[in-house]
Write a protein that holds these residues in place. Sequence first.
Motif, PDB file in Angstrom:
ATOM      1  N   UNK A  66     -40.929 -26.344 102.172  1.00  0.00           N
ATOM      2  CA  UNK A  66     -39.407 -26.242 101.979  1.00  0.00           C
ATOM      3  C   UNK A  66     -38.809 -26.561 100.831  1.00  0.00           C
ATOM      4  N   UNK A  67     -39.010 -27.665 100.316  1.00  0.00           N
ATOM      5  CA  UNK A  67     -38.737 -28.598  99.231  1.00  0.00           C
ATOM      6  C   UNK A  67     -39.256 -28.104  97.798  1.00  0.00           C
ATOM      7  N   UNK A  68     -40.121 -27.196  97.811  1.00  0.00           N
ATOM      8  CA  UNK A  68     -40.602 -26.667  96.747  1.00  0.00           C
ATOM      9  C   UNK A  68     -41.649 -27.560  96.020  1.00  0.00           C
ATOM     10  N   UNK A  69     -42.385 -28.466  96.884  1.00  0.00           N
ATOM     11  CA  UNK A  69     -42.932 -29.317  96.203  1.00  0.00           C
ATOM     12  C   UNK A  69     -44.764 -28.776  96.250  1.00  0.00           C
ATOM     13  N   UNK A  70     -44.908 -28.090  97.296  1.00  0.00           N
ATOM     14  CA  UNK A  70     -46.423 -27.210  97.641  1.00  0.00           C
ATOM     15  C   UNK A  70     -46.195 -25.892  97.775  1.00  0.00           C
ATOM     16  N   UNK A  71     -47.302 -25.292  97.667  1.00  0.00           N
ATOM     17  CA  UNK A  71     -47.277 -23.642  97.838  1.00  0.00           C
ATOM     18  C   UNK A  71     -48.483 -23.487  98.625  1.00  0.00           C
ATOM     19  N   UNK A  72     -48.580 -22.637  99.738  1.00  0.00           N
ATOM     20  CA  UNK A  72     -49.729 -22.122 100.270  1.00  0.00           C
ATOM     21  C   UNK A  72     -50.087 -20.790  99.786  1.00  0.00           C
ATOM     22  N   UNK A  73     -51.373 -20.492  99.440  1.00  0.00           N
ATOM     23  CA  UNK A  73     -51.781 -19.475  98.742  1.00  0.00           C
ATOM     24  C   UNK A  73     -53.005 -18.972  99.636  1.00  0.00           C
TER      25      UNK A  73
END
Length: 241
Positions: A66-73
């Motif tokens: 939600x903080x834009x630090x990680x992304x699930x792909x």
Amino acid sequence: MLIPSPLRFEKVSAKKVSDFIREQLEEAIILKELLSEEQLPTERELAEIFNASRITVREALSQLESKGLIEKRVGAKGGTFVLPVTANSHKRTRAEIAQDWEHMLKVFEYRMIVEPEAAFLAAARITADELDLLQHYLDQSIEADCTREWFRALDVKFHLAIAKASGNPLCEAAVRQIRTQINPALDLMPYDNQIRTVNYDVHTEILSALRARDAEKSREIMRHHIGHSADAIYARLVAKG
């Protein structure tokens, strides 16, 4: 008559395990120890590392996402990946930096005490390998293909390496704490060849003083560098706003 007690205690605050996990991962990302596009361990592996449940780990990862630090792909090459902090710096706006400026000033005051003294100690204690590592960081930072994200990572690595070279783990821990708080502001700063050159020149001065074992000069250059950094952040993110 009751006499005011000189003791100052904080109220008990039960921290959720997910917050504890999130804070450690967030620090590693902000300090560029987990780099952009690096894949995190799986939920199962993180649960084992932190000795926590997968549900707790999933909650921590959700907060980071939600903080834009990680992304699930998803897909064959799916997983959880670190996103470029500088690419998502819009999530921490200039308004937020300006609103927290009084606190940021205190952080810079603290930094002005800690980092110059760490450089002073490092001048006497730094090893040949540590000097070579600092030079390696400098060489990479001036290469033509050095990206904004990698440049910021190298800057953090340079300062943390000097803190470690001080031989005082308390200094190193303090610099980690400081950089965790100021990096979001530094990530909002501009990036171009002039910025890289100025940064390279002052870091070269610091390294030269360390090589010469000149403790006083190491401290003075570091103090000047930190003061300039604070002024630049204020001019760019606070005064402009």
